[in-house]
Design an enzyme around this catalytic site. Structure first.
Site: not given
Ligand code: 13P
Length: 263
Positions: A9-11, A95, A97, A180, A186, A226, A247-248
């Site tokens: 997930n590149w956000k 999500h 977010e 999640e 993050g 994470s 994510g990251g």
């Molecule tokens: P991180 O891997 O950066 O913690 O993010 C997880 C995430 O929200 C994937 O959708």
């Protein structure tokens, strides 16, 4: 037998040139014969770039969000039929977010309502995606306060029940649920693998109750929060974890390829 799935997930990251470099590296780093299914969810603006680069690969791609109406005067939104037209296999929904549930408040509390996706809107989005045969990645998870209040399972059950209302098990066979925990996103704080597996097992039992055993058995349940190269193998070897939503670590081709190898 469920195939392992790792989704990046590149956000809100990656310009077109950065996306091109990242995908070109991933295509070199990830074994094309891997048994793991891999998907990238870039921003809408880089979707076409990513789609073009992946056109002859074994990778899938998808979107990070969708609006449930089929079309019309909805400024700034994108419909499920547009995602299908762009060749998306997957789409992330619910999500934390986009639900406006941030682990640590990065935005003023007064602005949270701008993000506030609810179980009801998640449900509408799921139906719109299923109608277009796009596989939804439904995100669920508790905040730190909810975990400390020992309401994790109840919160997740309510999110599943609300999101899947009126959807038949057979419609959701290719669906994905991502656990999640909001406090792990993050933050570098990964959920302990045994606890992540316990919650994923709880999700599968809830799906058995909401749908039936066959549907629950076919849905892939991912862990996200994470995930990185160093913890992927431990997390993904747990019996109820079918892969990860990353994510990251998905922004760095080397790190993401290590996560895929972990699966
Ligand atoms: P991180 O891997 O950066 O913690 O993010 C997880 C995430 O929200 C994937 O959708």
């Amino acid at each position: 037998m469920r195939k392992k799935l790792v989704v990046g997930n590149w956000k809100m990251n990656m310009t077109r040139s950065q996306a091109t470099a990242a995908i070109e590296s991933l295509l070199l780093l990830i074994d094309p014969n891997t048994d793991v299914e891999v998907a990238i969810c870039p921003t809408y603006l880089t979707l076409e770039t990513v789609a073009h680069l992946l056109r002859r690969s074994h990778f899938h791609y998808g979107a990070q969000n969708v609006f449930w109406m089929p079309g019309g005067a909805f400024t700034g939104n994108v419909s499920a039929s547009m995602l299908a037209d762009a060749g998306c296999t997957f789409c992330i929904v619910g999500h934390s977010e986009t639900r406006g549930r941030f682990g640590k408040l990065e935005v003023p509390e007064s602005t949270l309502s701008y993000f506030s996706e609810t179980n009801e809107t998640v449900n509408l989005k799921l139906k719109a995606l299923l109608y277009q045969s796009i596989h939804p990645i439904l995100c669920v998870g508790e905040t730190l306060a909810e975990r400390e209040a020992e309401t994790t399972d109840a919160v997740i059950y309510e999110q599943l029940k609300g999101a899947l209302d009126g959807i038949e098990g057979v419609e959701f066979y290719n669906g994905v649920v991502a656990y999640e925990p909001v406090w792990a996103i993050g933050t570098g704080k990964t959920c302990d693998s045994a606890e992540a597996s316990r919650v994923c097992g709880f999700i599968r039992r809830a799906l058995t109750e909401i749908f039936d055993a066959d549907a629950a058995d076919s849905v892939r349940i991912l862990y996200g929060g994470s995930v990185k190269g160093s913890n992927a193998a431990d997390l993904f070897s747990q019996p109820d974890i079918d892969g990860g939503l990353v994510g990251g670590a998905s922004l760095d081709a080397d790190e993401f390829s290590r996560v895929v190898r972990g699966a």
